[in-house]
Design an enzyme around this catalytic site. Structure first.
Site, PDB file in Angstrom:
ATOM      1  CE1 TYR A  81     -39.590   0.615  20.348  1.00  0.00           C
ATOM      2  CE2 TYR A  81     -38.356   2.408  19.266  1.00  0.00           C
ATOM      3  CZ  TYR A  81     -39.639   1.840  19.434  1.00  0.00           C
ATOM      4  OH  TYR A  81     -40.765   1.919  19.068  1.00  0.00           O
TER       5      TYR A  81
ATOM      6  CG  ASN B 294     -31.459   7.207   9.262  1.00  0.00           C
ATOM      7  OD1 ASN B 294     -31.145   6.142   9.699  1.00  0.00           O
ATOM      8  ND2 ASN B 294     -32.028   7.981  10.283  1.00  0.00           N
ATOM      9  N   GLY B 295     -30.946  10.470   9.910  1.00  0.00           N
ATOM     10  CA  GLY B 295     -30.148  11.210  10.897  1.00  0.00           C
ATOM     11  C   GLY B 295     -30.486  12.724  11.108  1.00  0.00           C
TER      12      GLY B 295
ATOM     13  N   GLY C 120     -39.840   4.494   9.779  1.00  0.00           N
ATOM     14  CA  GLY C 120     -40.483   5.651   9.669  1.00  0.00           C
ATOM     15  C   GLY C 120     -41.953   5.466   8.683  1.00  0.00           C
TER      16      GLY C 120
ATOM     17  CB  CYS D 100     -35.322   8.731   8.024  1.00  0.00           C
ATOM     18  SG  CYS D 100     -36.114  10.047   8.675  1.00  0.00           S
TER      19      CYS D 100
HETATM   20  P1  AMP Z   1     -43.547   5.905  27.292  1.00  0.00           P
HETATM   21  O1  AMP Z   1     -45.125   5.645  27.638  1.00  0.00           O
HETATM   22  O2  AMP Z   1     -43.254   7.163  26.824  1.00  0.00           O
HETATM   23  O3  AMP Z   1     -42.633   5.494  28.726  1.00  0.00           O
HETATM   24  O4  AMP Z   1     -43.029   4.898  26.070  1.00  0.00           O
HETATM   25  C1  AMP Z   1     -42.462   3.718  26.248  1.00  0.00           C
HETATM   26  C2  AMP Z   1     -42.646   2.790  25.069  1.00  0.00           C
HETATM   27  O5  AMP Z   1     -42.283   3.571  23.964  1.00  0.00           O
HETATM   28  C3  AMP Z   1     -41.798   1.567  25.165  1.00  0.00           C
HETATM   29  O6  AMP Z   1     -42.687   0.474  25.102  1.00  0.00           O
HETATM   30  C4  AMP Z   1     -40.941   1.586  24.067  1.00  0.00           C
HETATM   31  O7  AMP Z   1     -40.795   0.268  23.552  1.00  0.00           O
HETATM   32  C5  AMP Z   1     -41.464   2.581  23.163  1.00  0.00           C
HETATM   33  N1  AMP Z   1     -40.249   3.603  22.618  1.00  0.00           N
HETATM   34  C6  AMP Z   1     -39.035   3.697  23.225  1.00  0.00           C
HETATM   35  N2  AMP Z   1     -38.300   4.642  22.555  1.00  0.00           N
HETATM   36  C7  AMP Z   1     -39.121   5.056  21.485  1.00  0.00           C
HETATM   37  C8  AMP Z   1     -38.981   5.905  20.376  1.00  0.00           C
HETATM   38  N3  AMP Z   1     -37.907   6.735  20.240  1.00  0.00           N
HETATM   39  N4  AMP Z   1     -40.013   5.792  19.298  1.00  0.00           N
HETATM   40  C9  AMP Z   1     -41.116   5.160  19.549  1.00  0.00           C
HETATM   41  N5  AMP Z   1     -41.378   4.282  20.678  1.00  0.00           N
HETATM   42  C10 AMP Z   1     -40.370   4.415  21.548  1.00  0.00           C
END
Ligand code: AMP
Length: 474
Positions: free
Chosen positions: A248, A108-109, A34, A8
């Site tokens: 990220y 947020n949290g 979000g 968020c």
């Molecule tokens: P996966 O297919 O589950 O391994 O997703 C990896 C991808 O998701 C990477 O390209 C990351 O940039 C992205 N990613 C990592 N953590 C998150 C998160 N919490 N929410 C959304 N995207 C994420």
């Protein structure tokens, strides 16, 4: 790329004639945090006015709605649910009326003892309207016997554990609070004579506000007609700001802990290159989050960095797929390879993280189909082995690929020629390389190490994070 959703974002402003309009713009800059719902509550000195809805900021608000949100003070929220289900009744800011008047709250949290507190409150007769953990805070504020608002907030937060960056609005006050560990970011700035508070500093840039400082871990800031007052009511603990914000979540044009997110990400890429060099012809980022790390990686090894993957920014909610299903339709909607860059090359793909591994697997396949001779995967964070309970939506441990597979097995699963993750020490080196640690500055890396700094009380109740308050019909 994203297979998971962000958490968020919050924004607040005190003392500006265009409070609702500026909050709208602030929320627009925080949209990456979000995309499920958004809302604004304003205060005109007498009453609070709210507009909240499912959807994106620019779809929800228009001039007419903004004009109806009267008052010089406002708070706003963009949401993806980390606790509580995803529907209209869970949109924020939450607005309530209790015996002390009107109160709005934006969070947020993720509280780690919300379920425990809610059970207790329900046994004492509280009735909850939403399934969010945030509502617990409101009930505690209402229950407090303290006279002053800030003391009521302190009473409530003293009972809450976990992660919270919070904004409160009453007809007279704007209050910002950050948990003692400082898990989620929160910064304060000035726009002329007005104060602004936001999850990330990028929200200040759009509205021309000046960044002042972080809201400190454990700090409560009250802004009203007497100016700004700071309180530090909680026992001091070691700071543990979320390192994944740097890796990220946060926008690269933001500053967290006085560090440029972009520069840190670039350093993560450089350190990754030192730890896992590879002979290759081209470096390709997974857009958008992998871009700065790929730049650092390329600079360190002196290998050209090219745009070999293109991301579509116009993805809506659903797509009508032709009956004769198209191979890898889902991933191609979001990403496509630029053959010109990749064909006959030894390619290094740089991404910020692997969660379930499905995205990486599809990307490697796509890059091979575009004619790559070799595909090497490099990840600018360590293997993610543990779930987050502090406000980032990670899946259950069982779904995290690095929890069950070894490095070789993951490499085999995603079908890359080689795979390298940044080490845990590497993150620290990258942050220090960009700028020396401030005294006492430290980070939560529980998703990589399992070292949870705040106890997860609710997990004893065997709960899945996303279903925190969902119940069977009784
Ligand atoms: P996966 O297919 O589950 O391994 O997703 C990896 C991808 O998701 C990477 O390209 C990351 O940039 C992205 N990613 C990592 N953590 C998150 C998160 N919490 N929410 C959304 N995207 C994420």
């Amino acid at each position: 790329m994203s297979t998971l959703k962000e958490e968020c974002g919050v924004f607040g402003i005190y003392g500006h004639p265009e409070a609702s309009n500026l909050t709208y713009l602030g929320l627009y800059s925080l949209q990456h945090r979000g995309q499920e719902s958004a809302g604004i509550v304003t205060a005109d000195g007498y009453a609070l006015h709210a507009h909240r809805q499912m959807g994106l900021v620019t779809d929800i608000f228009n001039e007419e709605i903004i004009n109806k949100l009267k008052g010089k003070n406002a708070i706003g929220h963009v949401r993806y649910s980390t606790a509580g289900s995803s529907d209209n009744k869970n949109t924020q800011p939450i607005l309530v009326t209790f015996d002390k008047g009107e109160l709005a709250i934006a969070h947020n949290g993720n509280l780690t003892n919300a379920r425990t507190l809610r059970n207790e409150l329900e046994q004492q007769g509280s009735i909850f309207q939403s399934t969010t953990d945030t509502e617990v805070i409101i009930h505690l504020i209402a229950k407090s016997q303290e006279e002053k608002l800030v003391n009521r907030i302190i009473y409530a937060l003293n009972r809450c554990k976990g992660a919270y960056s919070l904004l409160f609005l009453t007809p007279e006050n704007l209050v910002a609070a950050r948990d003692p560990n400082g898990f989620r970011p929160l910064v304060i700035g000035k726009l002329g004579n007005s104060f602004v508070v936001a999850s990330e500093s990028c929200a200040f840039e759009l509205i021309g506000a000046e960044y002042l400082r972080e809201v400190e871990p454990g700090e409560i800031i009250v802004i009203n007609e007497n100016g700004l007052q700071s309180f530090k009511p909680f026992p001091e603990v070691k700071q543990s700001s979320c390192v994944f914000e740097l890796i990220y979540f946060a926008r690269p044009d933001s500053y967290l802990n006085n560090k440029s997110v972009y520069q840190v990400r670039k350093q993560l890429g450089k350190q990754l290159a030192r730890e896992h060099p590879v002979e290759a012809d081209v470096i390709v980022a997974v857009p958008d989050s992998g871009v700065p790390a790929a730049m650092g990686f390329s600079e360190e090894l002196n290998i050209p960095n090219e745009m070999g993957l293109l991301r579509s920014h116009y993805i809506g909610r659903t797509f009508i797929e032709p009956q004769q299903s198209i191979r890898d339709f889902g991933v191609k909607l979001k990403l496509n390879a630029i053959k010109e860059v990749i064909k006959d090359k030894r390619v290094v793909i740089v991404d910020d993280s692997i969660v379930r591994g499905t995205t990486s697997r599809k990307i490697v396949k796509m890059v091979r189909e575009a004619g790559a001779k070799e595909v090497h995967m490099r990840i600018s964070s360590p293997p993610m082995k543990f779930s987050c309970f502090y406000g980032i939506d990670t899946p259950s441990r069982e779904e995290l690929i690095a929890n069950s597979l070894s490095l070789d097995e993951i490499n085999h699963y995603i079908t890359s020629d080689s795979l390298g993750y940044l080490s845990i020490e590497g993150i620290q080196i990258a942050i220090e390389n960009h700028k020396k640690y401030d005294e006492g500055e430290s980070y939560c890396n529980a998703c990589f190490t399992g070292n949870y700094t705040v106890e997860i009380t609710d997990s004893k109740l065997n709960l899945k994070q996303l279903n925190l308050f969902q119940r069977k019909n009784i």
